[in-house]
Design a protein around this motif. Structure first.
Motif, PDB file in Angstrom:
ATOM      1  N   GLY A  68       0.816  -1.208   0.000  1.00 26.23           N
ATOM      2  CA  GLY A  68       0.000   0.000   0.000  1.00 26.23           C
ATOM      3  C   GLY A  68       0.845   1.251   0.000  1.00 26.23           C
ATOM      4  O   GLY A  68       2.055   1.213  -0.277  1.00 26.23           O
ATOM      5  N   THR A  69       0.209   2.361   0.349  1.00 23.90           N
ATOM      6  CA  THR A  69       0.839   3.677   0.289  1.00 23.90           C
ATOM      7  C   THR A  69       0.961   4.270   1.677  1.00 23.90           C
ATOM      8  O   THR A  69      -0.009   4.251   2.455  1.00 23.90           O
ATOM      9  CB  THR A  69       0.009   4.623  -0.604  1.00 23.90           C
ATOM     10  OG1 THR A  69      -0.100   4.056  -1.914  1.00 23.90           O
ATOM     11  CG2 THR A  69       0.673   5.993  -0.707  1.00 23.90           C
ATOM     12  N   VAL A  70       2.123   4.810   1.994  1.00 19.14           N
ATOM     13  CA  VAL A  70       2.346   5.447   3.289  1.00 19.14           C
ATOM     14  C   VAL A  70       1.492   6.716   3.383  1.00 19.14           C
ATOM     15  O   VAL A  70       1.543   7.583   2.507  1.00 19.14           O
ATOM     16  CB  VAL A  70       3.836   5.799   3.468  1.00 19.14           C
ATOM     17  CG1 VAL A  70       4.049   6.544   4.790  1.00 19.14           C
ATOM     18  CG2 VAL A  70       4.699   4.533   3.438  1.00 19.14           C
ATOM     19  N   VAL A  71       0.688   6.793   4.465  1.00 17.84           N
ATOM     20  CA  VAL A  71      -0.176   7.965   4.644  1.00 17.84           C
ATOM     21  C   VAL A  71       0.147   8.733   5.923  1.00 17.84           C
ATOM     22  O   VAL A  71      -0.348   9.852   6.108  1.00 17.84           O
ATOM     23  CB  VAL A  71      -1.663   7.563   4.635  1.00 17.84           C
ATOM     24  CG1 VAL A  71      -2.068   7.054   3.255  1.00 17.84           C
ATOM     25  CG2 VAL A  71      -1.983   6.525   5.705  1.00 17.84           C
ATOM     26  N   ALA A  72       0.950   8.163   6.801  1.00 18.80           N
ATOM     27  CA  ALA A  72       1.372   8.873   8.021  1.00 18.80           C
ATOM     28  C   ALA A  72       2.728   8.335   8.445  1.00 18.80           C
ATOM     29  O   ALA A  72       2.976   7.132   8.363  1.00 18.80           O
ATOM     30  CB  ALA A  72       0.350   8.694   9.141  1.00 18.80           C
TER      31      ALA A  72
END
Length: 353
Positions: A68-72
């Motif tokens: 997935g994508t790093v969001v924090a």
């Protein structure tokens, strides 16, 4: 956020609304774009592995093959930024123990299994927290699909590590793979990619056909074969050089050891069920007299993922070839139940949360 939560062993996972995670100072939160549904999730759902202290608690969010994508990003993280695309290994390491410092983080002395331990809620959820992220989150190459990379958290890297790092597979060797589920089919694909001749063993013709698509040159249907080791010895003119138990039941483990030629290598990938509870009797005298090696393979060190990425870039490996279907989070309980009768094939991947 929505998540699939274990409330009772053997009962369907509950799709619930839970709190979104916040990053620890050394952690990141990723938005889960894909997560494989692994037979290890089935074991956890059944309440297995109390014999090794890995039985998940009730209330656990399962799922351990995320991309997935790093969001924090936690304040102490230095190697990752918001927007990075990452994969996460199931065997989270601390990076500080002597084993990690010696380059073997996959068998960290303080390992925390993602999706199995209370300290590491899993990835059957819209978001998942990754502790010690500089150590555990692996940045993905550009232009790769998260669905294709979902198996990197567990099955694909375990198969790769087993055959490339643990066993001495070389071009032209005979490699037998017992059990053509997700990790078994990954092993077939990896062995073929490094030049081995693969014999795939399973009970289902459909899975054996898939193994042939992934590079198996011979197949053995164990339901139609009186003596699997003898059949493999005939195919390989004396026995396999390397054999993999990709299932973890007593029969496949013993067949794998017994199908080897002298000085052969057995690699154990599959973990056992309630029937074996971690112990399988083996032909130890024959192993001694033939100098058989018995090896384990448990994930792979995150710094070595680049070996897979380079082979993906050149077309030698294609993890997406082992992905059998994409499903929604709501489908997870049914897909786990199907594993009880070995009805799934390859790697099912959740890509809608």
């Amino acid at each position: 956020m929505r998540a699939a939560v274990l409330r009772e062993y053997g009962e369907p996972l509950e799709i619930e609304t839970v709190e979104r995670p916040d990053p620890d100072p050394d952690g990141v939160v990723i938005e889960t774009e894909a997560c494989g549904i692994c037979r290890s999730d089935w074991h956890a759902w059944q309440g297995d592995w109390d014999w090794i202290g890995a039985k998940p608690p009730r209330g656990q969010i399962l799922g351990h093959e995320p991309a997935g994508t790093v969001v924090a990003v936690g304040e102490d993280v230095t190697r990752l930024s918001e927007g990075d695309s990452v994969a996460v290994p199931f065997n989270l390491s601390d990076g500080t123990c002597p084993t990690c410092r010696n380059g073997h983080a996959n068998v960290c002395e303080n390992v925390v299994p993602l999706g199995l331990a209370e300290a590491a809620p899993g990835a059957f959820a819209e978001e998942v927290h990754v502790p010690v992220a500089d150590q555990n989150a692996v940045r993905l190459p550009d232009a790769v699909s998260p669905v294709a990379m979902a198996g990197l958290g567990c099955r694909f890297v375990t198969a790769f590590h087993a055959l490339v790092h643990r066993a001495d597979v070389t071009a032209g060797d005979w490699v037998a793979v017992h059990g053509c589920g997700g990790v078994g089919l990954s092993a077939v694909h990896v062995a073929d990619a490094v030049g081995a001749n693969v014999v795939a063993v399973d009970l289902a013709d459909e899975k054996l056909s898939k193994a042939e698509e992934l590079g198996a040159v011979e197949t053995v249907n164990a339901s139609e074969t009186e003596n699997v080791p003898r059949a493999i010895a005939g195919i390989t003119d004396g026995g396999a050089h390397v054999s993999v138990d990709a299932l973890g039941i007593a029969e496949t483990c013993r067949n794998s050891v017994s199908c080897l030629r002298r000085r052969g290598q057995h690699v154990q990938i599959g973990l056992t069920t309630q029937d074996e509870r971690g112990s399988v009797t083996l032909p130890t005298d024959a192993m001694v007299m033939k100098e058989i090696d018995f090896l384990g393979s448990f994930g792979m060190q995150p710094p070595r993922y680049d070996e897979i990425f380079r082979m993906v870039e050149t077309g030698s490996l294609d993890p997406s070839a082992v992905v059998s279907e994409t499903v929604t989070l709501d489908d997870v309980p049914d897909r786990l139940a199907a594993m009880s009768d070995y009805e799934t094939m390859g790697i099912p991947v959740v890509d809608e949360f």
